[in-house]
Design a protein around this motif. Sequence first.
Motif, PDB file in Angstrom:
ATOM      1  N   GLY A   1      48.094  32.455 -16.429  1.00  0.00           N
ATOM      2  CA  GLY A   1      46.702  32.786 -16.602  1.00  0.00           C
ATOM      3  C   GLY A   1      46.059  31.848 -16.131  1.00  0.00           C
ATOM      4  O   GLY A   1      44.772  32.106 -15.453  1.00  0.00           O
ATOM      5  N   PRO A   2      46.235  30.298 -16.371  1.00  0.00           N
ATOM      6  CA  PRO A   2      45.443  29.358 -15.244  1.00  0.00           C
ATOM      7  C   PRO A   2      45.329  29.584 -14.093  1.00  0.00           C
ATOM      8  O   PRO A   2      44.538  29.365 -13.340  1.00  0.00           O
ATOM      9  CB  PRO A   2      45.828  28.007 -16.033  1.00  0.00           C
ATOM     10  N   VAL A   3      46.238  29.987 -13.521  1.00  0.00           N
ATOM     11  CA  VAL A   3      46.459  30.290 -12.076  1.00  0.00           C
ATOM     12  C   VAL A   3      45.472  31.475 -11.647  1.00  0.00           C
ATOM     13  O   VAL A   3      44.823  31.295 -10.612  1.00  0.00           O
ATOM     14  CB  VAL A   3      47.870  30.568 -11.591  1.00  0.00           C
ATOM     15  N   LEU A   4      45.581  32.538 -12.426  1.00  0.00           N
ATOM     16  CA  LEU A   4      44.545  33.571 -11.976  1.00  0.00           C
ATOM     17  C   LEU A   4      43.104  33.316 -12.366  1.00  0.00           C
ATOM     18  O   LEU A   4      42.297  33.695 -11.753  1.00  0.00           O
ATOM     19  CB  LEU A   4      45.050  34.854 -13.074  1.00  0.00           C
ATOM     20  N   ILE A   5      42.904  32.396 -13.273  1.00  0.00           N
ATOM     21  CA  ILE A   5      41.544  31.941 -13.494  1.00  0.00           C
ATOM     22  C   ILE A   5      41.160  31.070 -12.114  1.00  0.00           C
ATOM     23  O   ILE A   5      39.954  31.461 -11.656  1.00  0.00           O
ATOM     24  CB  ILE A   5      41.513  31.051 -14.689  1.00  0.00           C
TER      25      ILE A   5
ATOM     26  N   VAL B   1      66.376  32.863 -20.558  1.00  0.00           N
ATOM     27  CA  VAL B   1      65.730  33.722 -19.945  1.00  0.00           C
ATOM     28  C   VAL B   1      64.293  33.907 -20.671  1.00  0.00           C
ATOM     29  O   VAL B   1      63.165  34.086 -19.969  1.00  0.00           O
ATOM     30  CB  VAL B   1      66.337  35.062 -19.762  1.00  0.00           C
ATOM     31  N   ASN B   2      64.288  34.286 -22.026  1.00  0.00           N
ATOM     32  CA  ASN B   2      63.064  34.619 -22.657  1.00  0.00           C
ATOM     33  C   ASN B   2      61.925  33.085 -22.621  1.00  0.00           C
ATOM     34  O   ASN B   2      60.987  33.376 -22.662  1.00  0.00           O
ATOM     35  CB  ASN B   2      63.346  34.631 -24.278  1.00  0.00           C
ATOM     36  N   LEU B   3      62.534  32.059 -22.576  1.00  0.00           N
ATOM     37  CA  LEU B   3      61.773  30.896 -22.551  1.00  0.00           C
ATOM     38  C   LEU B   3      61.199  30.657 -21.123  1.00  0.00           C
ATOM     39  O   LEU B   3      59.927  30.387 -21.027  1.00  0.00           O
ATOM     40  CB  LEU B   3      62.619  29.621 -22.630  1.00  0.00           C
ATOM     41  N   ILE B   4      61.773  31.156 -20.020  1.00  0.00           N
ATOM     42  CA  ILE B   4      61.243  31.105 -18.514  1.00  0.00           C
ATOM     43  C   ILE B   4      60.250  32.123 -18.530  1.00  0.00           C
ATOM     44  O   ILE B   4      59.075  31.874 -18.057  1.00  0.00           O
ATOM     45  CB  ILE B   4      62.624  31.378 -17.539  1.00  0.00           C
ATOM     46  N   VAL B   5      60.518  33.377 -18.916  1.00  0.00           N
ATOM     47  CA  VAL B   5      59.513  34.523 -18.877  1.00  0.00           C
ATOM     48  C   VAL B   5      58.397  34.089 -19.669  1.00  0.00           C
ATOM     49  O   VAL B   5      57.064  34.314 -19.238  1.00  0.00           O
ATOM     50  CB  VAL B   5      60.080  36.022 -19.475  1.00  0.00           C
ATOM     51  N   THR B   6      58.344  33.347 -20.947  1.00  0.00           N
ATOM     52  CA  THR B   6      57.383  32.942 -21.530  1.00  0.00           C
ATOM     53  C   THR B   6      56.485  32.003 -21.096  1.00  0.00           C
ATOM     54  O   THR B   6      55.107  31.907 -21.035  1.00  0.00           O
ATOM     55  CB  THR B   6      57.833  32.605 -22.950  1.00  0.00           C
ATOM     56  N   LEU B   7      57.151  31.093 -20.326  1.00  0.00           N
ATOM     57  CA  LEU B   7      56.326  29.770 -19.823  1.00  0.00           C
ATOM     58  C   LEU B   7      55.480  30.493 -18.370  1.00  0.00           C
ATOM     59  O   LEU B   7      54.608  29.963 -18.132  1.00  0.00           O
ATOM     60  CB  LEU B   7      57.382  28.761 -19.116  1.00  0.00           C
TER      61      LEU B   7
END
Length: 78
Positions: free
Chosen positions: A32-36, A20-26
């Motif tokens: 970021g790039p999507v919002l850019i 779960v931690n890995l998925i949230v981090t990814l």
Amino acid sequence: MTSPNAPVKRKPKPLRSRLVNLIVTLLVVCLGPVLIGVGTHQINADEELVRSGERAPGTIVAFSDVTKASNRKITVEF
């Protein structure tokens, strides 16, 4: 009494928690790039509207200077 340098035995985190931690981090890293990309698209759409949009006369009926921008030089054309 235990020594302050004594090793502390800790239980390893369960695999599910680590996953779960890995998925949230990814998700956060990929967001970021999507919002850019979305922001760039919106800026391009605004510039296109300025270039090709139809001009119309208007009147400013209210102005709220909540950011105290009036302390700076502002140019507005309508």
